[in-house]
Each structure stands twice: as C-alpha cells, then as structure tokens.
Write a protein that holds these residues in place. Sequence first.
Motif, short mmCIF file in Angstrom:
data_model
loop_
_atom_site.label_atom_id
_atom_site.label_comp_id
_atom_site.label_asym_id
_atom_site.label_seq_id
_atom_site.Cartn_x
_atom_site.Cartn_y
_atom_site.Cartn_z
N LEU A 32 3.75 -6.22 9.91
CA LEU A 32 2.48 -5.77 9.79
C LEU A 32 2.64 -4.97 11.21
N ARG A 46 3.33 3.52 12.25
CA ARG A 46 2.80 2.92 11.59
C ARG A 46 2.71 3.47 10.04
N VAL A 62 1.92 -3.57 4.53
CA VAL A 62 0.82 -3.82 3.71
C VAL A 62 0.79 -4.26 2.50
N ARG A 79 3.34 -7.38 1.01
CA ARG A 79 2.77 -8.32 1.23
C ARG A 79 1.81 -8.46 0.51
N PHE A 129 1.05 -12.21 -2.07
CA PHE A 129 0.46 -12.55 -1.67
C PHE A 129 -0.06 -13.21 -3.54
N LEU A 130 -0.40 -11.59 -4.23
CA LEU A 130 -0.98 -11.85 -5.64
C LEU A 130 -0.17 -12.54 -6.68
N ARG A 147 -7.47 7.49 -4.04
CA ARG A 147 -7.85 8.11 -3.01
C ARG A 147 -8.09 9.16 -2.28
N GLU A 177 -6.27 3.93 10.01
CA GLU A 177 -5.37 2.74 9.33
C GLU A 177 -5.67 2.07 8.13
N SER A 197 -3.90 0.97 0.65
CA SER A 197 -3.65 -0.19 1.11
C SER A 197 -4.29 -0.77 2.19
N GLU A 198 -5.45 -0.49 2.35
CA GLU A 198 -5.86 -1.43 3.42
C GLU A 198 -7.58 -2.30 2.52
N ARG A 226 -4.54 -10.62 4.57
CA ARG A 226 -3.29 -10.29 4.03
C ARG A 226 -2.38 -9.11 5.00
N SER A 227 -3.25 -8.24 5.55
CA SER A 227 -2.60 -6.65 5.69
C SER A 227 -2.52 -6.56 7.90
N LEU A 228 -3.48 -7.35 8.05
CA LEU A 228 -2.91 -7.30 9.13
C LEU A 228 -2.45 -8.27 10.44
N SER A 271 -6.59 -6.15 -6.55
CA SER A 271 -5.50 -5.54 -7.42
C SER A 271 -5.81 -4.11 -7.64
#
Lengths: 766, 179
Positions: free
Chosen positions: A740, A745, A752, A755, A759-760, B22, B45, B68-69, B125-127, B176
């Motif tokens: 992460l 990038r 991301v 991961r 988690f899900l 998107r 991002e 994704s974010e 969860r993403s950072l 999700s």
Amino acid sequence: MDSDLQSAKLDSLQTLTACCAIYGQKELQEFLPSLWSSLRREPLLQVFQTASEKVEAECLAALHALSACLSCSVLSSDTEDLLDSFLSSILQDCRHHLCEPDMKLVWPSAKLLQAAAGASLRTYHRVTSSVLPLLLEQYTKHPQSSQRRTILEMLLGFLELQQKWGHVEEDESTLLSLRAPVCSVVFSALTDPSVQLQLVGIRALTVLGSLQGFLSPSDLELVVDHLIRLALHEEDSQSSKAAMEAAGSLAPNYPKVFSGRMVPRLEEELQSEREGESPRDHRSLRQRCLQALAAVSIHTSIVRETVPVLLQHLRKVQKGSEAGNAQDMVSVCQSLHRVALQCQRDAEGCWYYHQTVVPCLLAMAVQAAMQESAHPLLGKALLKEEVLAAMVPVISAATTHLSPELAAQSVSHVVPLFLEGEVSFLPQNSFPCSFQPFEDGECLEAQRRLVVLLMAFVCSLPRDVAIPQQERLLRELLALSCSCNCPFTATTAAKCFAGLVNKHPAGQQLDEILQLAVNRMEPGLAEGPRRTQALTLLLWVTKALVLRYHPLSSWLTDKLLGLLGDTELGPAAADGFSLLMAESPDVLHKGCHADVRIMFRQRFFTDNIPKLVQGFHGAGPDVKANYLKGLSHVLNHLPKPVLVTELPTLLSLLLEALSCSDRVVQLSTLGCLQPLLLEAPQIMSLHVDTLVTKFLSLTSSPTMAVRIAALRCAHALTSLPTTVLLPYKARVIRALAKPLDDKKRLVRKEAVAARGEWFLLGSPGR
Amino acid sequence: MVGPGPGGGAALENANPLIYRRSGERPVTAREEDDELPDSIDDREIFGPRAPPHPGGAECRRASASESEVPAGTCLSSRLRGGRDRPCRPVNDAESTVAVEFTPTIPHCSMATLIGLSIKVKLIRSLPERFKLDVHITPGTHASEHAVNKQLADKERVAAALENSHLLEVVNQCLSARS
C-alpha cells in the motif's frame, strides 16, 4: 403502475405498451388522463434520485407506444382529436419545467416530450412546434455555458428524432422555419470557450448535416470554417478531434464543399511558414492539418484532392534539413495510412490510391537511397528505420484490397524494379545510378534497406496473384537474409521470404526452395558470426510453415527446441516462441491474405508441449529458464478453455517457474496463472499454500511489473472457495499492507484492490 | 430521509447503494511507468477524477470517486469533497495525513454516521498505516455534525462499531458495490 413494488410497476408498464399495439384509441380514450398522470410520475422523481432506471425506461416506452397508437386515429370533423388533447396535456405539464431558472426538472420533462415526439410524424410536428422555439429562447436567456450545454443537449435529442424521417419537408416543418435561430445557436456553441459546450455543438452540427435539405450553401461554408478553426486552432485536443471526426461524417454528404473549401484551406495552413511561432507550435499545427486531411478523406472525390497534398508535403519534408524530419515523415505516413484504410471499401478509390501513392513512395525511397550511395554523410530521414517502418502499413493497406487483375498489373512493375532495377514506371524516373538492392557491395547498403517496401507490397497481395520470377525472388531474399550485415535488412528479407513461402502453392518448387533454406540455415546456426541472423530466419520460416500446417514445420520446431539449451542463443530462441504464436502486424496475418489454418496454436501446443516439458526436466540449471520462457509464451497465446483443460499436467511446472529468478519468466507465469485462478478455482485450490507464499513474496520484487502482476494474482486468489482461503486471510491482509505504501502509484492501486477484496472474504455483506 | 421508506431498519434497505461508473480512467503518465522514480500519494488517488456536471441539476449530487478508493457513492444524499475549501491540502503524503469532508445534502440525514464510517473503513483498508485519517462532515451542513464528527474521530468507537456484525455487513455492502 401506482404500486410501490417495482416489479408490479414494470409489469403494468410493459402490459400497457403491449396493449397500445393492439387496442385502438377508442378503447384507450377514457383512461388517457389518468394514464398520463401515472406515467409522468416516475421520470419526475428523478430529481430526488429515487427513480429506478428500469421503471423510468418503461414509462418512456409506454408513453411512446401510447402516442404511436393515438397517432393512428382517423380524424373526422365532429369527433375530438384525441391525440391533440393528449399531447396538449403533456405539453402543458412539461413545458413550464423547461423554463425554470434552476433547471431542476428539465431533463425528465425533456425525456417525456422526446418519448412522445418520437412516436410518429404527427406527434413530432406537434411537440416540436411548441417546444423548439421555447428551447431556442431559453438558450439565449441562460448565459452560462453549463446551462447552455444542457439546453443544447435537449435540443439535440429532438433533432436526432428528425433523422428518423430523413428529409425535411417544406410545408410541415417547424425545423426548417427555425433554421436561422437553430444554426445561430449551434454556431454560438462552437465559439463558446467551454469545451463541453463545443462538443455538444459539434454533435448537433453532425446531426443537422445529415438532414437532407436543411443546411443552405452559405450555412455549409460557415460550417466548414468553424470545423477548420476547431480542428486546427482550438487548444483542447478533444474538440479538435471531434471537429475532425465531424468533418469526416459530413464530407460524404457534401463532397464538393469539403473538397472545394476545406482541403485548400488545410493545404494552405500546412504550407504556411509563420513568423514568430515556436517550432513546437508549428509542428503541432502541421500534425493537426495532416490528421484533418486524413479524417476528411472519406469520399473518392475528396481523396483525389487530399492525397496529392499529402504526397507534396512528404516531398517537401524529405528535401528539408531540419532536425526531427523523421517524426514529420512518420506523421504524414500515419495520415496516408488512414486514408488508405478509408479507400479500401471502394474499388475505384482503392485503385486510384494504389496507383498514386505506391509508385510515389517507391520513387522517393529509391531516389534517397541513391543519393545516400553517392554521399553517405547526408543521412536522409526517409531511410531511417522508423520512417521506412511507417511506410509499410501504407503500402500494405493500399495493396490488400486490390482486385486480382489490378494487383497483377502492379506486381508486374514492382518485382522487376527490385530484381532488375526497372525504374521506368516510377514518376520522375531519372536516377543517377542503377537500383540493385540484391547486389553485394558496401555502397548499396541503403538500397538494400528498401527491401522492406518490397515486403510490404508483395506479402500483402491476394493469394491467387502470380508473382513473376517468384523463384528467383525467393533465392535473392534468402541470400540477403543470410549474408547481409545490417540486422534490419536481414530481418526484413527473412520476413519477406517467409511471407511468400507461406502462400506458395505446395509442390516440388516449394520443397526445393525450403531445402535450400534449410541448407543455408543449419551451418549458420551451428557456429559463426551470423548465428542470430540464422535464428531469425529459422523463426520466420517456422512461423510461415506452422501457420499452414506444412510437414517441415515439425523438423524446424525441433531445431528450435534444441536451441533452447544453447548458452548463446537460448534466450532468443525462447523469445522466439512468442514470435511464433503472436499476431504479427505486417506479415503472415489474415489481413494480408496469409494462409492461416484454424487452431494452429492449439495444434502447436499439443505437438510441442511434451517436448518442452521433457526438455525442461533434462536441462541444466542455467538454461532451465529458457524452457520456462518458451512454455509461458506458448501458454499465453492459447485460448483460455484449452489452457484450462491442460492445466493439471502443467501446474507443477508453472509453480516451479514462479521460483525462477528470471523476471520475464516470472511475469509470464504470473500472467498465465491469473486467468487460471479465475477460471479453474477448484484445481488451483489444491495448491493454495504454494500460491499464497509465492505471490506474496513476489510483491516485493525489484521490478514494478512483477509486483503488479503478483498483486493481481493475489486479488484473483479471492475467487477460490472461501473455506480454502480463510486460514490465510489474516496473513495476506498483513502482508498486503506493505505494498500500500509502494513507491509506485500503479502498484498501490493494485494493492488497494487486492487488499479490499481480502477484507471482504467471509465477511457478512460480501 | 428521502423516499417513502418507513425509517429505521427499512431505511437502510431503501438506500440501495447506487453504483457509480468511473467517469474515466486516470491516464497513466510516463513517470508512473518508470520503475525507478517514486510517485507520491496524491488527491486524485484518493478522490478520483471530477464528476461531469449532472444534467438534472445545478448541483452535482453524485459524488465522484475512483472505484478503488473512497466509496462516495454509498449514499444518495451525500456529496464528497476532499476538503478543498480548507487551507490545508486534503492529502499530504509527506506528513501522512488525509482529510475527507462529506456533505449530506439533507441536513437531518440519519445515514451520516454510516457514510462517514464507510469512508473511514475504506481509508483504513486502502492507505498505509502511517496515515492519520480525518473524516468529518462539512461544517454547517448537518444538524448533529458535532456528535457525528466526534464518533468518527474516536478510534475505539470505530473499532467497536465494526465488531457489530450487522453494521459491518452494511459497510461491506457499500464497499463492495461494483459498476
């Protein structure tokens, strides 16, 4: 329809639509007001964003059907015109929304009106006569670009409906009577600084241009001027591109205007030398001119104007001495290519293009090569590899669609040019010396490079065209590919040879020439300074024969397999498998009439995988990677269903490949495994432990591409059954925290995604 | 709350997470493809490309976010910003901070806490762990913003909330949602 249940709503609307097709207006009459009030409710809910798209679509369809049904009524003097009163109630409810300053309900109202208007010519006239003047007025009233964009888009929706009925009739049409304000609105959009508004304006222009009889000649001139301005001088590339494409759609309808007005202007801009403009700006303007010329070359009459302009420009660049000429020449070639593709559909255009362009390019190339021979230091841009390579698709596209008779005519000139130096058919054919690309000699190096142009032509011919002196040509090409010092030329000669051999009729002549090739290849491969060249020849000939299922292909493939163990040639041989399997852009593909048998990849796989696997197991440690690379190249080009069936036997090999330290092997293997995880989860589950460990460790690879591929595989792992994965969940989530924060990038993006999926896993709500 | 939902548990049912396409992939730059040069974490991002203006109204009601974010599309009634009208930048890689502001368009929206929680979870969860996360309601746009902000800022309360399987289920559902 008033129910809360979505399914009930949908059912009732679909039933209504079906009813309209059967019942007449008499049956529907008493229900019309209540039907309308129910129908309009759903789209208008959109403002609260609680409308369901499905229900809204059904409402609009039902309204359309209802209007169509009512349009089929026969009017008599004493009965009420139901359609008229129905439409009046719609108009009454919707019109005022179009005028609201905050424009909250404009879209829903517009959609309802368009649904009704699209039902029949009658409804169209009734609705548009009321709505169009209103919209035009609104456009003038709202000065903001974003609002104008909305209004114009709604207007466009109505204009597009007009296309259904083709031409615009004088006596009935509201549209024609509003021509001046409509054009003025569209032109104003084209000059607005907002790019989004310009784009809608361009779309509107395309629609108006498609309506026969709408645009007057003076309108058309303005249209062309606007399009030129936007294409060439508008800063935003989106608008520029859209304007070019619009010119391309409109040109076939008005060829005279475009060839008479647009092409000369483009030519002028192309040739203009501007004072005080930076070279970069000038180049980008020239490039845009070239693109615009190509975009507008849709009609044969226009092509006859633009092709000379393009060729003239090419000659001019060729003579110039600026740096960066090569790039300019490539740009012209790209435009020529586009025009070639556009000419393919019309036999007359195709032949005109071929006759004009191919001899011209050949003449320029020959001239440049001869000057090079005489004065080697001049370094002509045209002879650079990238420029010659850019010419290949032009010549190829100009040749593939020729009729066999015309192709035969052309080949009777081109082959003697290369074999005998017969230059009489070329324009401006006074040359200082003779053209002998197949002769030996240091000074002929530049001439030899032109064999690539021969390749582009002769390998794109339709299959039943006889090639004069074909045997002699093949021998010369073979000799050139083996003896030439320049890799570019040697490779091109090999490709040309292969392209011809692929299409050669079976029989003694073919066998003889193939034997000759083998006789030259074998010693070249064994030892000496030209091993790589010999390998190149081997690869291309093998490919040519594999594609057509020629028996010699297995002998040649075995030779290649043997080379995988060779320390010097091994890696190149391994990469050669990619060449064999992949689609080549210039020769040996279906588009240029090559003999490509169906399922040749599967057959190759079946015949050779056992040998590859066997070779891998028997190989020494330093060459094992070559076998893996070869294997993964073959696997990567197989259709997925085949891959999945073969998987169990190959899986252990692939897993071993993951531990290989070669980056290409890793990438190849990861690329192979990812779709397999998605398509054969059960089989892959058996190896989950190895897979998790390997993938996670590869997420720390020094190579970015490998990290990305490994993360994608980690993501794909989540397709395996949850019960299999849960024991690994915590470990994987912990391990994926590190990427992460990867310095790249693109890697972070994959981390991301992966991961988040982990988690899900097994969580409620997935 | 918008729509005819009877409120409470059923309101959660009605607020079906809308799926956002998107609006366009972020184009990849040459620098990003270079193995050696590092890319710092930036606003786009996290927040993704700007949404095109919604044709139905002056306000852009559907918040934009890179898939994704942050899942700004979790609630119909909220709008997401990277706190651009504040003096500090929303994402600061060097200082490892992220500030996300969201605006419920209905001032009494009972979904505010849930939205904030979903955003927070997605960021967690993403950072990378080094980031300090600040998720709050745009000042002046919600009746109980002070209370909601306080909850969101409290790590222990957030952790406790996620132990609640029902809540976790809704959050996961939001996160999700795919296009």
